[in-house]
Write a protein that holds these residues in place. Structure first.
Motif, mmCIF file in Angstrom:
data_model
loop_
_atom_site.group_PDB
_atom_site.id
_atom_site.type_symbol
_atom_site.label_atom_id
_atom_site.label_comp_id
_atom_site.label_asym_id
_atom_site.label_seq_id
_atom_site.Cartn_x
_atom_site.Cartn_y
_atom_site.Cartn_z
ATOM 1 N N CYS A 142 -35.030 -104.979 72.126
ATOM 2 C CA CYS A 142 -35.819 -104.410 72.382
ATOM 3 C C CYS A 142 -37.062 -104.519 73.155
ATOM 4 O O CYS A 142 -37.462 -105.508 73.222
ATOM 5 N N PRO A 152 -40.647 -98.137 71.244
ATOM 6 C CA PRO A 152 -42.187 -98.275 71.342
ATOM 7 C C PRO A 152 -42.588 -99.745 71.142
ATOM 8 O O PRO A 152 -43.792 -99.819 70.759
ATOM 9 N N TYR A 153 -41.557 -100.767 71.088
ATOM 10 C CA TYR A 153 -42.004 -102.065 70.711
ATOM 11 C C TYR A 153 -41.192 -103.197 71.203
ATOM 12 O O TYR A 153 -40.166 -102.802 71.769
ATOM 13 N N ARG A 156 -34.956 -112.629 64.944
ATOM 14 C CA ARG A 156 -34.117 -111.565 65.204
ATOM 15 C C ARG A 156 -34.854 -110.263 65.208
ATOM 16 O O ARG A 156 -34.131 -108.996 65.547
ATOM 17 N N TYR A 157 -36.232 -110.068 64.949
ATOM 18 C CA TYR A 157 -36.768 -108.830 64.941
ATOM 19 C C TYR A 157 -36.740 -108.288 66.485
ATOM 20 O O TYR A 157 -37.205 -108.800 67.152
ATOM 21 N N GLY A 158 -36.202 -106.982 66.143
ATOM 22 C CA GLY A 158 -36.193 -106.183 67.492
ATOM 23 C C GLY A 158 -34.826 -106.482 68.331
ATOM 24 O O GLY A 158 -34.665 -105.897 69.399
ATOM 25 N N CYS A 159 -33.964 -107.211 67.628
ATOM 26 C CA CYS A 159 -32.651 -107.238 68.210
ATOM 27 C C CYS A 159 -31.669 -106.315 67.534
ATOM 28 O O CYS A 159 -31.508 -106.262 66.162
ATOM 29 N N VAL A 160 -30.957 -105.123 68.141
ATOM 30 C CA VAL A 160 -30.459 -104.277 67.647
ATOM 31 C C VAL A 160 -29.125 -104.924 67.082
ATOM 32 O O VAL A 160 -28.629 -105.749 67.534
ATOM 33 N N PRO A 161 -28.902 -104.926 65.809
ATOM 34 C CA PRO A 161 -28.216 -105.795 64.863
ATOM 35 C C PRO A 161 -26.484 -105.571 65.024
ATOM 36 O O PRO A 161 -26.272 -104.349 65.428
ATOM 37 N N SER A 170 -26.153 -109.032 60.316
ATOM 38 C CA SER A 170 -27.489 -109.655 59.842
ATOM 39 C C SER A 170 -27.085 -111.233 59.716
ATOM 40 O O SER A 170 -28.063 -111.942 60.014
ATOM 41 N N SER A 226 -42.888 -114.024 60.981
ATOM 42 C CA SER A 226 -42.903 -113.520 59.585
ATOM 43 C C SER A 226 -42.262 -112.109 59.420
ATOM 44 O O SER A 226 -41.950 -111.630 58.434
ATOM 45 N N ARG A 227 -42.066 -111.491 60.748
ATOM 46 C CA ARG A 227 -41.461 -109.876 60.664
ATOM 47 C C ARG A 227 -39.755 -110.259 60.210
ATOM 48 O O ARG A 227 -39.070 -109.355 60.115
#
Lengths: 470, 476
Positions: free
Chosen positions: A64, A83-84, A181-186, A189, A216-217
């Protein structure tokens, strides 16, 4: 290459503009890009320092990017502007990288050919009639064509390493949890791993150091210090114990692949390494790919349940919310995705879960025991990344139940199962197309993996290998 | 024919945390629609859950209050289904390994105390709220991702009254420990009832029916009473009970059919891959358990021992946490527990109700209440006068000053009263004669006269004493 660009500060803007222009010029031939990103704004706002300051990068379209279209190669997300920023993109920006494009990928990262993106197939820079491999095909093709020194990819089964082998570049799938992996379209997982693609081992070291780190996300993100991989790089093979995966070698059909691989093994021995051929239980090895599909498709069917046309996904009309969801998902996913979701949901269904999904997880545990046991004894495991060069678009594919397909073609899933770092390094050529060697190490022992890769790179002399796109 | 109902209750309770169960979005009731959500709770592609430590802490408190055995290895699972209020297309819950198992709660029944066993408490997240308009549905994602615990009882209840007592006891405890606002009217506590009816003495349970969306504690009892009567009527007409999901319509005080039993929905539960199992440290758990707020039952015992209040008064006081807290604060300044309690539960509660206020947000302070009770106890104002002071007390005025301002303060100065008594005696020789003749009624008459002469300010007890004393002097 990264170091030179970073250190020649006055030419960085020029390098990025050239990369941007060259990538655009290649688009009609490779079709590797989904969205171009004008570098000017980023160039005007470069941080004072950064491991990747002024380095042009291509980013796989499942990461993202705030304010920039992120489709994950799927028609269903063709108007999704997040948006992120994903954490990996945040890290790229923090280190001064200049994103010049979002690259094509198999739809939702599910595929090995890069033929299923809604923007059409990506072509192999070495031969336009061949696939680049997927799902990180766009990122790999651009690095192979030499227009960017590095790119971001993701690897759930082999999606960085196999295309890297087929396009003659370095593809690194680090330890699971090393890159957030935060923000990676899965896709799946428990297997999804972001990684880097470069043309030299040195660049891979810098690139990985730049994007790795605790976040931490992402609750699966590892709390480990990220070392200076480049400073630790040492290609001395004395005292190294290396295992060659016999099961993979036995399934080879292309003798030239065996010859090239064995040539490298001999040179590694000459450099002081002890190399043994090891065998895993063949029954388990033949179960790797089926177990992978059961687990990955099951997780994928759940992970992508948000793409229902209600909040995400281009909405198709319908009488009821259920109709809207059904029409949206039927119309906007390709047939392969629908098939995988169906198989995944089937594997999770109450009646089948025990005999498919949970059984696959048991197989996964058995496989992990094999590979972890081997890595207790050996510093690294080697095998040809794939059994052959990149297939042609019209290749009918191998017999799905053959050892060649299941073991020689499917062994890269091993490292997704146990989370080990694994990378593909160019090892030579067959019919003018590149071949790769895969190197895996203990979880979080990227340093050993890079050291062996460096030795291989010195043996082959293929550092900086670049395809000339005709 | 006699019938026996078997009742189990599932409660969903929102935890009182600052943010979501797996996100940083604010957890606040009454925000503008969709103003309190975030990328995670909207299930933006690529977002991941981040477990809220405060949510786990509150859930552990709840498990502790109800005596459940904790599983220190916290694991989450996915419940998969497509629905428009479920942003991710799955809910993160604890299907396979709930946080707590096998607890209980004591409830009051007409037959005395009864133990209701709790099967499990697990953590999960709430869904978005839907508002169905004519041809549209509006979505509010503020509630999406709000931390929940689900509390599942064993089928240990047999009447609507017991079920009400169970829900009330749960509500009270959850509220006291600060785990939840537990407001059924705001939806922060939601109740589903499972009920089956069978002929008394039957060796099998009747067909299970579920009643959903009961929105108040009294409706829990009403819904069950109605349902028992409905099912009884079906039995007696020779019919059979079908498995149904019903809801309680509080406009007609009846349960109405939502849907007949469908095939069992398969939620494809599997372990949540984005949250690895988390081992809670024994020290952390101990710290939470050692620092539990006082539970209502513990308070009940203490109020009886420490303050000597009746169990009836204690019950009413404790039913309102703010009232109980106010009582305790006042008791640090007053000796008269009964007086404080009586005033709080009668006149002050009445005044608060009439004025739509709550004790903790009203202008009344524990200091003023203690002073007010002191005025009465010291005989400086009569209870009748005290009632006249109530408005002042409740609007934040110092009761001592207010009594002065209103000229209410009783005259307790014996010298001043003596002078009035002397005057009254002088003016009523007949009464003295009556007293001498043994007519004690004369005293009452004289007290009345003194009170009148003092405009009601004289302390009646002192007046009475002085009159007796001075009468005796005069007739001796």
């Amino acid at each position: 290459m990264i170091k030179e660009i970073r250190e020649n500060r006055e030419t960085a803007a020029e390098v990025c503009r050239k990369a941007y222009a060259d990538t655009q010029a290649l688009q009609p031939k490779l079709n590797a890009v989904i969205t171009f990103i004008d570098p000017e704004e980023q160039l005007a706002n470069l941080p004072a320092e950064g491991l990747l300051r002024g380095v042009p990068v291509a980013v796989k379209d499942n990461c993202c990017t705030k304010g920039i279209l992120t489709t994950a190669g799927s028609a269903i997300l063709r108007d999704f502007v997040p948006p992120y920023d994903s954490t990996i993109v945040e890290n790229l920006k923090k280190e001064g990288a200049v994103m010049i494009c979002k690259t094509s990928m198999d739809e939702l990262a599910m595929g090995g050919a890069n033929t299923t993106a809604f923007t059409g197939p990506v072509h192999n820079p070495w031969d336009e009639n061949r696939i680049p491999g997927g799902s990180s095909g766009g990122s790999v093709a651009l690095v192979a064509a030499g227009v960017v020194p590095m790119a971001i990819g993701s690897d759930t089964g082999d999606s960085i390493r196999k295309p890297a082998a087929w396009c003659g570049v370095i593809g690194v799938k680090p330890t699971y949890g090393l890159i957030s992996r935060y923000g990676c379209v899965p896709y799946a997982s428990s297997l999804d791993t972001l990684g880097v693609i470069t043309r030299s081992v040195e660049d891979a070291c810098i690139a990985l150091q730049a994007v790795a780190g605790r976040d931490s996300r992402d609750m699966t993100s590892a709390d480990v210090e990220i070392p200076d991989y480049l400073a630790s790089l040492n290609s001395d093979m004395h005292g190294k114990k290396l295992a060659v995966l016999g099961n993979v070698m036995d399934g080879l059909l292309n003798d030239n692949v065996r010859k090239v691989f064995n040539g490298i093994v001999e040179k590694l021995k000459e450099r002081g390494a002890q190399v043994d051929v090891v065998y895993f239980d063949q029954k388990i090895m033949r179960a790797v790919l089926p177990a992978y599909y059961a687990i990955a498709n099951a997780e994928a069917s759940s992970n992508n349940a948000d793409l229902d046309g209600m909040r995400f996904g281009v909405r198709e009309p319908g009488e009821t919310t259920e109709d809207i969801m059904m029409n949206t998902r039927t119309k906007n996913f390709n047939k392969m995705i629908r098939r995988r979701f169906t198989i995944g949901a089937f594997a999770l269904d109450g009646e089948n879960q025990e005999k498919i999904f949970r059984k696959a997880k048991k197989v996964r545990r058995l496989i992990c025991e094999e590979i972890n046991g081997c890595l207790e004894e050996y510093d690294a495991i080697l095998a040809p990344t794939d059994g052959d060069i990149a297939p042609r678009f019209d290749d009918p594919g191998a017999d799905p139940l053959s050892d060649y397909n299941l073991v020689t073609g499917g062994h890269l899933d091993l490292e997704n199962f146990n989370g080990s770092p694994s990378m593909s390094v160019p090892m030579g050529f067959d019919q003018g197309c590149p071949l790769g060697i895969s190197i895996s190490a203990k979880p979080f022992d990227e340093i050993t993996m890079f050291n062996v890769a460096k030795a291989v790179e010195e043996i082959t002399g293929l550092k900086g290998l670049t395809a000339e796109v005709k | 024919m006699e019938y026996k109902a078997t009742i189990g209750i599932e409660i969903h309770c929102e935890l009182k945390t600052k943010s979501g169960m797996f996100s940083g979005a604010p957890n606040e009731f009454g925000l503008e629609a969709n103003a309190g959500t975030c990328a995670i709770d909207l299930a933006m592609p690529g977002t991941l859950p981040e477990l809220n430590e405060e949510g786990v802490r509150k859930a552990i408190q709840a498990c502790t209050a109800f005596h459940l055995t904790l599983d220190p290895l916290v694991r989450f699972d996915r419940k998969n289904y497509f629905y428009s209020d479920l942003a991710k297309g799955f809910q993160i819950t604890q299907q396979f390994h709930p946080l707590g198992r096998d607890g209980y709660l004591m409830i009051d029944t007409p037959e005395g105390k009864k133990k209701v066993r709790i099967n499990r408490i697990h953590m999960e997240e709430d869904t978005a709220k839907q508002f169905h308009m004519n041809d549209k549905t509006l979505m509010d994602f503020n509630r999406s991702g709000v931390p929940l615990i689900e509390i599942v009882s064993e089928p240990d209840m047999t009447t609507g009254q017991e079920a009400e007592a169970y829900v009330e006891a749960l509500r009270q405890t959850l509220y006291y420990i600060g785990a939840s606002d537990a407001k059924m009217e705001e939806g922060s506590m939601r109740c589903d009832v499972n009920i089956s009816l069978a002929p008394a003495g039957a060796d099998h349970l009747g067909t299970k029916n579920e009643i959903k969306n009961i929105n108040s504690i009294s409706n829990v009892g009403k819904a069950i009473d109605f349902e028992i009567a409905r099912q009884k009527a079906i039995y007696e007409a020779g019919g059979t009970i079908e498995q149904e999901t019903r809801r309680f319509d509080d406009k007609i005080n009846e349960t109405v059919l939502m849907r007949k039993k469908e095939g069992i929905v398969d939620y494809k539960y599997f372990p949540e891959p984005n949250i690895p199992p988390i081992r809670l440290s024994a020290e952390w758990i101990k710290d939470i358990q050692d620092n539990m707020p006082e539970l209502p039952d513990e308070k009940r015992v203490r109020y009886a021992e420490e303050y000597g209040l009746s169990s009836h008064d204690i019950g009413i006081l404790i039913a309102n946490k703010e009232m109980a807290e106010f009582f305790e604060k006042t008791m640090t300044l007053s000796e008269n527990a009964k007086g404080v309690c009586n005033w709080l539960l009668s006149d002050i509660s009445g005044w608060l109700n009439k004025n739509g206020q709550a004790v903790d947000s009203s202008a009344l302070t524990p200091e003023h209440l203690a002073a007010f009770i002191g005025l009465i106890d010291e005989g400086r104002i009569s209870s009748k006068q005290a009632k006249e002071l109530l408005d002042d007390l409740m609007t934040g005025k110092d009761p001592v000053q207010a009594a002065k301002d209103r000229g209410l303060e009783q005259v307790s100065d014996a010298g001043a009263i003596e002078a009035i008594v002397a005057q009254v005696l002088d003016a009523n020789p007949q009464a003295i004669a009556d007293f001498a003749a043994g007519k004690n009624k004369a005293v009452g008459f004289l007290v009345g006269q003194v009170m009148k002469a003092s405009a009601g300010k004289a302390n009646p007890a002192i007046v009475n004493g002085l009159i007796q004393e001075m009468l005796k002097k005069r007739i001796s």
